[in-house]
Design a protein around this motif. Structure first.
Motif, PDB file in Angstrom:
ATOM      1  N   PHE A   1      73.185  55.800  33.333  1.00 50.51           N
ATOM      2  CA  PHE A   1      74.098  56.394  32.367  1.00 50.51           C
ATOM      3  C   PHE A   1      73.570  56.106  30.959  1.00 50.51           C
ATOM      4  O   PHE A   1      73.095  55.012  30.676  1.00 50.51           O
ATOM      5  N   THR A   2      73.675  57.108  30.093  1.00 46.28           N
ATOM      6  CA  THR A   2      73.219  56.959  28.715  1.00 46.28           C
ATOM      7  C   THR A   2      74.333  57.353  27.762  1.00 46.28           C
ATOM      8  O   THR A   2      74.768  58.510  27.754  1.00 46.28           O
ATOM      9  N   HIS A   3      74.816  56.391  26.982  1.00 44.14           N
ATOM     10  CA  HIS A   3      75.772  56.634  25.905  1.00 44.14           C
ATOM     11  C   HIS A   3      74.988  56.812  24.610  1.00 44.14           C
ATOM     12  O   HIS A   3      74.109  55.999  24.309  1.00 44.14           O
ATOM     13  N   VAL A   4      75.314  57.839  23.840  1.00 46.74           N
ATOM     14  CA  VAL A   4      74.577  58.108  22.606  1.00 46.74           C
ATOM     15  C   VAL A   4      75.526  58.197  21.423  1.00 46.74           C
ATOM     16  O   VAL A   4      76.568  58.841  21.498  1.00 46.74           O
ATOM     17  N   ILE A   5      75.182  57.518  20.333  1.00 50.75           N
ATOM     18  CA  ILE A   5      75.881  57.710  19.069  1.00 50.75           C
ATOM     19  C   ILE A   5      74.896  58.421  18.140  1.00 50.75           C
ATOM     20  O   ILE A   5      73.765  57.968  17.955  1.00 50.75           O
ATOM     21  N   TRP A   6      75.299  59.551  17.598  1.00 45.02           N
ATOM     22  CA  TRP A   6      74.419  60.400  16.816  1.00 45.02           C
ATOM     23  C   TRP A   6      74.608  60.174  15.327  1.00 45.02           C
ATOM     24  O   TRP A   6      75.716  59.941  14.851  1.00 45.02           O
ATOM     25  N   ALA A   7      73.503  60.254  14.601  1.00 43.62           N
ATOM     26  CA  ALA A   7      73.547  60.098  13.155  1.00 43.62           C
ATOM     27  C   ALA A   7      74.290  61.264  12.528  1.00 43.62           C
ATOM     28  O   ALA A   7      74.417  62.343  13.124  1.00 43.62           O
TER      29      ALA A   7
END
Length: 274
Positions: A264-270
């Motif tokens: 699983f990959t959680h991403v916070i985007w700029a």
């Protein structure tokens, strides 16, 4: 948070936490699935491998001490086991924390968790210095928020709230464009650290014990667990997008490796303006 926009993540005492007024929306369960590190006792200690520059030392130290407030899971900082932070290859039984200039790829930070059955077997946190070297993100508030949130994901926690414009919930597991709360008028709560509901959620996740452990495994007792390399995953291959909110600013990906194994990959985007 080009794909930037599409693809756009206490130190207070517990006696103080007990008197905080937490909005009712934070009372919802916010684990991201039925997954946890297997342990035979509580509290168990999860190692955080350091593969970051000195610019991150204070923030990683704060994150370690904040999550260790939990009654069921402690964290400790150890020497990193990664030869190349750009790849940030996972190591079974621990979480590798990596920071380097990953490039203008849109993401500010991400957390990846390897699953076997219902148990987390390893994890990585990546922090993109390409953005943290800019004026907007090179602040203790942004560094604390992202570091705290990504490590929180590797413990099994999801977000308490994913709407950037909502008032801060006083937790790093809440998305915000104002991590220290100073942009609001009047100032609002800081979202740089966990709150009591995060600790309560960890108790829910980790109350039960297991007959074996996936924490601090050795090569010998880990021989029966599959080892997934960065090459196996492929550069940038996060699998299927399974959740996207806020017009693509908050996303969760799942890569199915078969035989009950997943990443699983959680991403916070700029911010898309960056």
């Amino acid at each position: 948070m080009t794909k930037i926009f599409r693809g756009a993540l206490v130190t207070a005492l517990l006696t103080t936490l007990a008197f905080w007024t937490i909005p009712s929306s934070t009372q919802a369960i916010h684990s991201w699935g039925p997954y946890n590190w297997a342990r035979t006792s509580n509290p168990s200690t999860l190692k955080l491998g350091v593969n970051v520059s000195s610019a991150w030392d204070c923030d990683l130290g704060t994150t370690r001490s904040d999550w260790t407030v939990s009654s069921v899971l402690d964290t400790t900082i150890v020497a990193g086991g990664v030869t190349n932070p750009r790849n940030c290859k996972p190591i079974s039984g621990r979480v590798e924390v990596c920071a380097t200039t990953y490039g203008n790829n849109g993401w500010l930070g991400l957390a990846q968790i390897w699953i076997s059955g219902l148990h987390i077997t390893k994890g990585v946190t990546k922090l993109n210095d390409t953005y943290f070297n800019t004026t907007k993100y090179n602040t203790s508030a942004w560094r604390n928020l992202v570091m705290c949130q990504e490590v929180g994901h590797t413990l099994g926690l999801d977000h308490q709230d994913e709407t950037f414009s909502n008032p801060n919930l006083r937790t790093c597991m809440d998305y915000t464009s104002d991590p220290d709360g100073t942009l609001a008028n009047p100032d609002q709560w800081s979202n740089e650290y966990p709150n009591q509901h995060d600790y309560d959620q960890l108790v829910t996740i980790y109350t039960h014990l297991d007959s074996s452990t996936t924490i601090t495994q050795t090569a010998k007792n880990n021989a029966n667990l599959p080892d997934h390399t960065e090459d196996e995953l492929g550069t940038g291959q996060w699998g299927k997008l399974i959740r996207s909110t806020n017009r693509g600013r908050t996303e969760l990906y799942e890569l199915n490796l078969g035989r009950g194994r997943k990443v699983f990959t959680h991403v916070i985007w700029a911010d898309p303006e960056e």
